[in-house]
Motif scaffolding. Structure first.
Motif, PDB file in Angstrom:
ATOM      1  N   ILE A   1       0.839  -1.200   0.000  1.00  0.00           N
ATOM      2  CA  ILE A   1       0.000   0.000   0.000  1.00  0.00           C
ATOM      3  C   ILE A   1       0.873   1.249   0.000  1.00  0.00           C
ATOM      4  N   GLU A   2       1.916   1.225   0.795  1.00  0.00           N
ATOM      5  CA  GLU A   2       2.849   2.358   0.835  1.00  0.00           C
ATOM      6  C   GLU A   2       3.525   2.564  -0.521  1.00  0.00           C
ATOM      7  N   ALA A   3       3.634   1.496  -1.301  1.00  0.00           N
ATOM      8  CA  ALA A   3       4.258   1.586  -2.629  1.00  0.00           C
ATOM      9  C   ALA A   3       3.258   1.983  -3.709  1.00  0.00           C
ATOM     10  N   GLY A   4       2.030   2.342  -3.298  1.00  0.00           N
ATOM     11  CA  GLY A   4       1.042   2.831  -4.249  1.00  0.00           C
ATOM     12  C   GLY A   4       0.192   1.761  -4.897  1.00  0.00           C
ATOM     13  N   ARG A   5       0.102   0.573  -4.276  1.00  0.00           N
ATOM     14  CA  ARG A   5      -0.643  -0.520  -4.890  1.00  0.00           C
ATOM     15  C   ARG A   5      -1.881  -0.883  -4.068  1.00  0.00           C
ATOM     16  N   SER A   6      -2.472   0.105  -3.417  1.00  0.00           N
ATOM     17  CA  SER A   6      -3.589  -0.155  -2.507  1.00  0.00           C
ATOM     18  C   SER A   6      -4.819  -0.702  -3.224  1.00  0.00           C
ATOM     19  N   ASP A   7      -5.021  -0.350  -4.516  1.00  0.00           N
ATOM     20  CA  ASP A   7      -6.222  -0.771  -5.232  1.00  0.00           C
ATOM     21  C   ASP A   7      -6.043  -2.075  -6.008  1.00  0.00           C
ATOM     22  N   VAL A   8      -4.873  -2.678  -5.913  1.00  0.00           N
ATOM     23  CA  VAL A   8      -4.627  -3.966  -6.577  1.00  0.00           C
ATOM     24  C   VAL A   8      -5.377  -5.063  -5.813  1.00  0.00           C
ATOM     25  N   PRO A   9      -6.057  -5.989  -6.499  1.00  0.00           N
ATOM     26  CA  PRO A   9      -6.730  -7.081  -5.784  1.00  0.00           C
ATOM     27  C   PRO A   9      -5.727  -7.958  -5.032  1.00  0.00           C
ATOM     28  N   ALA A  10      -6.021  -8.211  -3.770  1.00  0.00           N
ATOM     29  CA  ALA A  10      -5.209  -9.121  -2.966  1.00  0.00           C
ATOM     30  C   ALA A  10      -5.849 -10.504  -2.925  1.00  0.00           C
ATOM     31  N   ILE A  11      -7.178 -10.542  -2.720  1.00  0.00           N
ATOM     32  CA  ILE A  11      -7.905 -11.803  -2.553  1.00  0.00           C
ATOM     33  C   ILE A  11      -9.114 -11.822  -3.474  1.00  0.00           C
ATOM     34  N   LEU A  12      -9.251 -12.890  -4.259  1.00  0.00           N
ATOM     35  CA  LEU A  12     -10.448 -13.143  -5.050  1.00  0.00           C
ATOM     36  C   LEU A  12     -11.123 -14.378  -4.467  1.00  0.00           C
ATOM     37  N   TYR A  13     -12.263 -14.173  -3.824  1.00  0.00           N
ATOM     38  CA  TYR A  13     -12.981 -15.266  -3.157  1.00  0.00           C
ATOM     39  C   TYR A  13     -14.038 -15.821  -4.106  1.00  0.00           C
ATOM     40  N   ASP A  14     -14.016 -17.138  -4.306  1.00  0.00           N
ATOM     41  CA  ASP A  14     -14.940 -17.801  -5.217  1.00  0.00           C
ATOM     42  C   ASP A  14     -15.463 -19.052  -4.529  1.00  0.00           C
ATOM     43  N   SER A  15     -16.753 -19.058  -4.222  1.00  0.00           N
ATOM     44  CA  SER A  15     -17.334 -20.157  -3.452  1.00  0.00           C
ATOM     45  C   SER A  15     -18.545 -20.743  -4.167  1.00  0.00           C
ATOM     46  N   PRO A  16     -18.331 -21.747  -5.032  1.00  0.00           N
ATOM     47  CA  PRO A  16     -19.485 -22.371  -5.683  1.00  0.00           C
ATOM     48  C   PRO A  16     -20.420 -23.088  -4.715  1.00  0.00           C
ATOM     49  N   VAL A  17     -19.924 -23.469  -3.535  1.00  0.00           N
ATOM     50  CA  VAL A  17     -20.807 -24.164  -2.586  1.00  0.00           C
ATOM     51  C   VAL A  17     -21.781 -23.210  -1.901  1.00  0.00           C
ATOM     52  N   SER A  18     -21.433 -21.921  -1.815  1.00  0.00           N
ATOM     53  CA  SER A  18     -22.340 -20.946  -1.214  1.00  0.00           C
ATOM     54  C   SER A  18     -22.942 -19.995  -2.239  1.00  0.00           C
ATOM     55  N   GLY A  19     -22.356 -20.007  -3.449  1.00  0.00           N
ATOM     56  CA  GLY A  19     -22.813 -19.079  -4.472  1.00  0.00           C
ATOM     57  C   GLY A  19     -22.303 -17.668  -4.274  1.00  0.00           C
ATOM     58  N   GLN A  20     -21.306 -17.501  -3.405  1.00  0.00           N
ATOM     59  CA  GLN A  20     -20.804 -16.169  -3.096  1.00  0.00           C
ATOM     60  C   GLN A  20     -19.441 -15.925  -3.745  1.00  0.00           C
ATOM     61  N   LYS A  21     -19.209 -14.673  -4.121  1.00  0.00           N
ATOM     62  CA  LYS A  21     -17.912 -14.237  -4.624  1.00  0.00           C
ATOM     63  C   LYS A  21     -17.605 -12.885  -3.992  1.00  0.00           C
ATOM     64  N   ALA A  22     -16.327 -12.596  -3.826  1.00  0.00           N
ATOM     65  CA  ALA A  22     -15.930 -11.307  -3.255  1.00  0.00           C
ATOM     66  C   ALA A  22     -14.528 -10.961  -3.734  1.00  0.00           C
ATOM     67  N   ARG A  23     -14.243  -9.674  -3.753  1.00  0.00           N
ATOM     68  CA  ARG A  23     -12.934  -9.170  -4.180  1.00  0.00           C
ATOM     69  C   ARG A  23     -12.451  -8.184  -3.129  1.00  0.00           C
ATOM     70  N   PHE A  24     -11.237  -8.405  -2.644  1.00  0.00           N
ATOM     71  CA  PHE A  24     -10.645  -7.521  -1.636  1.00  0.00           C
ATOM     72  C   PHE A  24      -9.340  -6.960  -2.180  1.00  0.00           C
ATOM     73  N   THR A  25      -9.239  -5.642  -2.288  1.00  0.00           N
ATOM     74  CA  THR A  25      -7.975  -5.019  -2.665  1.00  0.00           C
ATOM     75  C   THR A  25      -7.016  -5.090  -1.480  1.00  0.00           C
ATOM     76  N   TYR A  26      -5.780  -4.678  -1.711  1.00  0.00           N
ATOM     77  CA  TYR A  26      -4.820  -4.663  -0.608  1.00  0.00           C
ATOM     78  C   TYR A  26      -5.279  -3.729   0.509  1.00  0.00           C
ATOM     79  N   SER A  27      -5.819  -2.555   0.171  1.00  0.00           N
ATOM     80  CA  SER A  27      -6.263  -1.621   1.218  1.00  0.00           C
ATOM     81  C   SER A  27      -7.493  -2.166   1.939  1.00  0.00           C
ATOM     82  N   GLU A  28      -8.409  -2.805   1.205  1.00  0.00           N
ATOM     83  CA  GLU A  28      -9.591  -3.385   1.845  1.00  0.00           C
ATOM     84  C   GLU A  28      -9.205  -4.554   2.745  1.00  0.00           C
TER      85      GLU A  28
END
Length: 642
Positions: A64-91
């Motif tokens: 984040i200090e290097a200016g990459r706060s908006d880059v995705p860190a985690i892409l959550y994909d759950s076919p068993v729950s039908g849920q998906k989520a995206r978390f940037t480094y800052s999130e």
């Protein structure tokens, strides 16, 4: 392209401390090491002695200090729950900061242990990183482990806090975790004062007043609170991970902070050719070392994006789910277990589902966790038209011992081999007396001490047990307990666990070599070979096969053909006369076949239901199958030991 591997491996061998000193530049330190390696610390020495760091800072804050706060860190994909989520480094940092604040409110401090009992949800990753931020030591226990096994880990790690989910989700069922957790806490000797419970909408649970607290509610209340990273020694523990299938007192592998970060960061570029901004998917579970190292820590240490997948290779909803995830998330490298690939191959042998997806982003497939038979590897190569790379490592090492270093220039692939040792690992093959084995001769695979950064320095509060388990049998070496050989090019072939080497009339034979031959049968999806007691020959092999979907040929014919294949390709000395068809092989949740338990059943020995088993019914099926052929019996001795 000529590989830089030989030159780099030799540079490490010539001067290990300079090599790892340079590699440590991949990590940000609060205080540099006074010694790159101190041979006077620990059972065999410690890496980066005197250095101070924080693993969470290296995973989140510095990017984040290097200016990459908006880059995705985690892409959550759950076919068993039908849920998906995206978390940037800052999130991600915001979520980790909130949980860190909540943990501070429960007085969690540097060196305290926190037990995490959760499925593949983002909150589990936040919990691991929050522990690292505070300098606490986490111990992830696979969600859904039995109450007895969970209690044993509570007593060994003595956690100050437990973070758990209310449930886990399987393809066709919901597994309630809370009753298992409550039973474990009630039976454990160590008293648990506080639990943070992440309530999942699929199965909410009742909270015990005073002890249990709502994870989401407290984290929301902590929004906006700043929690700085705690400086820890590079040699301080980051986590304790209990090895699968243990009986009696669990064996807690300790992982340090500094050496682990250096080894993982180096491996991402050199071995996997993954760099900042790349999308990396390890299809495993955080309950295992693969999940710790290559779902959570390694990708985020280098600023890559990690895919967090809650599902199975087949059944969620079909054998195309892996390829759907690769296509949808533009995955560059996929890392999974051979058993997952065999399951996909069994359901979709012609790759019809695979060819429905755009896999243009995928550059390579990596396999580890169990031996990759050449037949499955060749199938994947044909289907994907990309490098399929088998590599070898263990819970204890934390990162690969041997592999094909794509980032340094890929080496020629040899089917059946895990390729060459990585820098840091002086791999040798010894006979049972400790003498060097000849080239191509089966023996005990060992690693000359010291182990490289990232490997276990010891077991949790059990230095003596560490010596007995790993160092005493071959003086000056770490015993891997794997058997295999090295060829004239220095390629390593892992054939089986040393326990799976069978002695047939004085001949030492690898069950892995027989499995390799049987797996080549066109109707066989996967197989296992065990050695069973024989009065005349000491041991004789017995094979088990699972057939591909849609096979119409008589099972007895296929079994006879498998016997003949082994006789033709290995010889009569193998003495394989029995092959049995089963619906499924008994496996751990990480995909390892439970050969030793199968062997105990066949030999009329007492056995214990493994804590990590995927489907307990499979062992009953093995027992019944053996009994029908007159090999095992349904006597008291073949039932699970109390």
């Amino acid at each position: 392209m000529t590989s830089a591997y030989p030159e780099i491996y030799q540079a490490w061998k010539n001067d290990p401390q300079t090599f790892w000193g340079k590699a440590s530049a991949l990590i940000d330190w609060y205080k540099p090491a006074t010694k790159i390696f101190d041979p006077e610390q620990g059972p065999y020495g410690r890496w980066f002695a005197g250095a101070e760091c924080n693993t969470c800072y290296n995973m989140l804050d510095r990017h984040i200090e290097a200016g990459r706060s908006d880059v995705p860190a985690i892409l959550y994909d759950s076919p068993v729950s039908g849920q998906k989520a995206r978390f940037t480094y800052s999130e991600t940092l915001e979520q980790v900061m909130r949980l860190s604040a909540v943990m501070q409110d429960f007085d969690i401090q540097k060196g305290d242990r926190v037990l995490i009992y959760m499925p593949m949800v983002p909150q589990a990753l936040f919990a691991m990183m929050a522990c690292a931020r505070l300098g606490a030591i986490h111990s992830v226990v696979f969600g859904g482990f039995s109450a007895d096994e969970l209690a044993a880990r509570i007593d060994d790690a003595t956690p100050a806090l437990i973070i758990a989910s209310s449930c886990g989700l399987e393809a066709n069922k919901t597994v309630s975790y809370k009753p298992l957790l409550d039973k474990a806490i009630a039976s454990a000797k160590h008293q648990i004062k506080h639990c943070l419970i992440h309530q999942r909408e699929q199965c909410r649970c009742e909270l015990i007043t005073g002890r249990d607290h709502d994870f989401t509610e407290l984290c929301e209340q902590a929004a906006g609170r700043e929690v700085p990273c705690t400086s820890v020694a590079a040699t301080d523990p980051l986590y304790i991970l209990y090895t699968s299938g243990t009986t009696g007192k669990p064996k807690g592998v300790v992982r340090d902070n500094g050496g682990y970060m250096v080894a993982l960061a180096w491996s991402m570029g050199a071995l996997y050719d993954i760099h900042a901004g790349d999308i990396f998917w390890t299809a495993s579970d955080i309950g295992w070392v693969v999940g710790h190292s290559y779902i959570v820590y390694a990708p985020l240490l280098i600023g890559a994006t990690t895919v967090l997948f809650e599902g199975k290779p087949v059944g969620t909803p079909d054998a195309g789910t892996f390829w759907r995830v690769v296509a949808e998330h533009k995955v560059k490298v996929l890392f999974t277990a051979p058993t997952a690939l065999r399951a996909i191959k069994r359901e979709d042998p012609e790759g019809k589902l695979l060819h429905q997806y755009d896999l243009s982003s995928l550059e390579a497939l990596y396999l580890a966790g169990e031996r990759a038979d050449p037949n499955t590897l060749e199938w994947a190569e044909q289907m994907l038209n990309r490098p399929v790379i088998d590599h070898w490592w263990q819970t204890e090492t934390g990162w690969p011992i041997a592999g094909n270093p794509r980032g340094l220039g890929i080496l020629p692939v040899k089917h059946g081999s895990t390729c060459v040792p990585m820098p840091g690992y002086d791999v040798q093959v010894l006979d049972d007396a400790g003498h060097p084995a000849k080239t191509g001769e089966l023996g005990n695979i060992v690693i000359k001490l010291p182990m490289p950064p990232g490997c276990l320095p010891t077991l949790w509060q059990a230095d003596q047990r560490f010596h007995e388990a790993y160092l005493d049998e071959f003086e000056g070496y770490y015993k891997s307990a794997d058997a295999g050989y090295m060829d004239e090019d220095g390629y390593i072939f892992i054939m089986s666990r040393t326990d799976d080497i069978i002695n047939v009339a004085g001949h030492r034979l690898s069950t892995g070599s027989m499995e390799e031959v049987i797996a080549g049968h066109p109707q066989v999806a996967e197989c296992a070979v065990i050695g069973i007691a024989d009065k005349l020959k000491g041991q004789i092999p017995c094979g088990f096969i699972v057939l591909k979907a849609g096979v119409t040929q008589a099972h007895s014919e296929i079994e006879a053909e498998c016997v003949e294949r082994v006789r033709d390709q290995i010889g009569p000395v193998a003495a394989l006369r029995t092959v049995l068809t089963v619906n499924k092989l008994p496996k751990t949740r990480s995909g390892k076949i439970l050969r030793s338990t199968m062997q105990k059943i066949a030999d009329h020995e007492p056995w214990k239901m493994p804590a990590t088993i995927e489907d307990p019914q499979t062992l009953d099926d093995i027992r019944d199958c053996l009994h029908q052929r007159g090999i095992g019996t349904c006597s008291e001795a073949t039932k699970p030991a109390a």
